[in-house]
Design an enzyme around this catalytic site. Structure first.
Site, mmCIF file in Angstrom:
data_model
loop_
_atom_site.group_PDB
_atom_site.id
_atom_site.type_symbol
_atom_site.label_atom_id
_atom_site.label_comp_id
_atom_site.label_asym_id
_atom_site.label_seq_id
_atom_site.Cartn_x
_atom_site.Cartn_y
_atom_site.Cartn_z
ATOM 1 N N SER A 304 0.852 -1.275 0.052
ATOM 2 C CA SER A 304 -0.007 -0.022 0.189
ATOM 3 C C SER A 304 0.932 1.186 -0.173
ATOM 4 O O SER A 304 1.470 1.436 -1.180
ATOM 5 C CB SER A 304 -0.824 0.010 1.208
ATOM 6 N N ASP A 315 10.427 5.419 -10.198
ATOM 7 C CA ASP A 315 9.860 5.965 -11.480
ATOM 8 C C ASP A 315 10.601 7.430 -11.619
ATOM 9 O O ASP A 315 10.894 7.801 -12.894
ATOM 10 C CB ASP A 315 8.361 6.065 -11.658
ATOM 11 N N LYS A 329 -0.783 -3.867 -3.341
ATOM 12 C CA LYS A 329 -2.016 -3.678 -2.967
ATOM 13 C C LYS A 329 -2.103 -2.093 -3.729
ATOM 14 O O LYS A 329 -1.533 -1.367 -2.978
ATOM 15 C CB LYS A 329 -2.183 -3.615 -1.230
#
Length: 443
Positions: A304, A315, A329
């Site tokens: 999460s 990224d 998740k």
């Protein structure tokens, strides 16, 4: 807050007109009567009311209408996904305490997967962690009651209890054929979410155990302390950000923690059923942004909010991610209070990393995959690292601390002991030290 209500669309039933068989066979397609519309919501509610009335009148035991309605609501939400659930007033209060106050239990994050209650991760420095519960353990029963008979929230309520009381869990390990019984004494679950440890001069290990209301504030305090401590040796040079076994928590804290390491760009985007739920969170430049090299550690217990942080740093090419693939998740839940004190935890959106990928059921794949290797044996002189008062930021010092001898030596030794027991941490330290040189290499 918007509440999304779905309805079932039943298949259409084609009905021919009452022509004789021969005529019906030769009748053109245009003569067929249009398909009937699906039953309305009112018909569905009428059917529910009829079933409710029949159960109340004829079920073998007397059941209150309130219990039946609560059970129906729980069943409705459980059929959606593992994270949507109904909480009665007591359960809703307990949920609020997990992010803003002290509560008592064993200290595990769990989910419902294919009808099985599975441990996502044990929270560090809790009874469950010390008892050896692991990510992936399946909880079969609680004090003799099978978990398949319970909702996820009911499992949570039964595992929690008064401080000092005992709970018996039957668990099945992923690599075991028979279950084992674990007895755990409940205790206060600490809500401290940041640990900081000096590994070498200028290099620090920052361990995030959860994302609660004060996580970002605690992180900034730990960074200030690290900068102050490393000033004499040339300042802060690198950070190992440890997100392993971090079950997640508050979305806003995941965003603000990511923002500490980023100066611009997307952190995470959220896309739901309608445009009103879509949102993009971006980093902003701040005076206290961390600019030193960063390596982040993840594993199967990273879920999460911790995956949001790892995905953003990966990224944006701000950190090298090493370890093992994360839990996966990638959904966002809203907590919706109801008028009677109960509440809903409802999945309303999926989140996407800056490059637009969803990690739902996929997880974050590390840049460098390094499986954790357990120490061959637990040395009595080097037990599992435990949080103590001296590890807390701004702890009160005693006379020995003031003299500088014992406390400084103890902290230095603890960092070395942790490195000796943790192959992933050792690799992370070596990489964060060489990142500046690696970045100079041209293809």
């Amino acid at each position: 807050m918007r509440v999304f209500v779905g309805s079932c669309l039943l298949g259409f039933l084609l009905v021919f007109s009452g022509l004789p068989a021969a005529q019906a066979a030769s009748a053109p397609a245009e003569k067929k009567e249009p398909a009937k519309e699906a039953p309305s919501k009112f018909e569905a509610l009428k059917r529910f009311s009829q079933v409710l009335n029949l159960v109340e009148r004829y079920y073998v035991r007397e059941v209150t209408q309130n219990d039946l309605i609560n059970g129906a609501v729980k069943g409705l939400l459980q059929g959606l996904d593992p994270h949507s659930t109904f909480m009665n007033a007591e359960e809703y209060k307990e949920m609020q305490e997990t992010t803003s106050g002290e509560f008592y239990g064993v200290g595990i994050e769990i989910s419902m997967e294919n009808g099985q209650v599975t441990v996502v991760t044990p929270i560090e420095d809790t009874p469950a962690y010390r008892a050896g519960l692991q990510s992936g353990d399946v909880i079969l029963s609680i004090n003799g009651q099978a978990t398949q008979e319970l909702s996820l929230q009911e499992v949570v309520s039964r595992i929690r209890g008064a401080k000092g009381s005992e709970v018996e869990l039957a668990i099945l390990r992923t690599d075991a054929k028979t279950p084992q019984t674990v007895r755990i004494v409940r205790d206060a679950i600490p809500l401290i979410s940041i640990k900081s440890k000096k590994l070498e001069d200028g290099y620090y290990w920052l361990r995030l155990t959860r994302f609660s209301e004060r996580t970002t504030e605690e992180l900034k305090d730990a960074l200030k302390e690290a900068e102050k401590e490393s000033k004499a040796s040339g300042g802060l040079k690198g950070i190992v950000l440890d997100l392993r076994n971090n079950p997640g928590g508050l979305l806003d804290q995941a965003v603000s923690v990511s923002d500490v390491f980023l100066q611009k760009g997307v952190i995470v985007s959220i896309k739901g059923r309608g445009e009103t739920t879509d949102r993009v969170y971006e980093a902003r430049k701040q005076r206290d942004d961390v600019r030193v090299p960063v390596v982040a550690l993840i594993n199967a217990g990273s879920a999460s909010a911790s995956e949001i942080v790892a995905g953003a740093l990966r990224d944006q090419k701000r950190a090298l991610i090493i370890g093992e693939r994360s839990f996966g998740k990638g959904s966002v839940q809203n907590i919706i209070p109801l008028s009677d004190g109960s509440g809903l935890k409802l999945t309303v959106a999926l989140y996407y990393t800056p490059n637009g990928s969803s990690i739902q059921a996929e997880g974050i794949v590390p840049d460098l995959e390094i499986p954790f290797e357990s120490p061959r044996a637990e040395d009595k002189e080097n037990p599992r690292f435990l949080l103590r008062e001296q590890d807390l930021n701004r702890h009160l010092e005693n006379s020995k601390d003031k003299k500088g001898g014992n406390a400084a030596k103890s902290k230095k030794d603890e960092g070395k002991e942790q490195l000796a027991r943790d192959n992933q941490l050792r690799m992370a330290l070596q990489i964060v030290k060489t990142l500046p040189k690696m970045q100079e290499i041209k293809n």
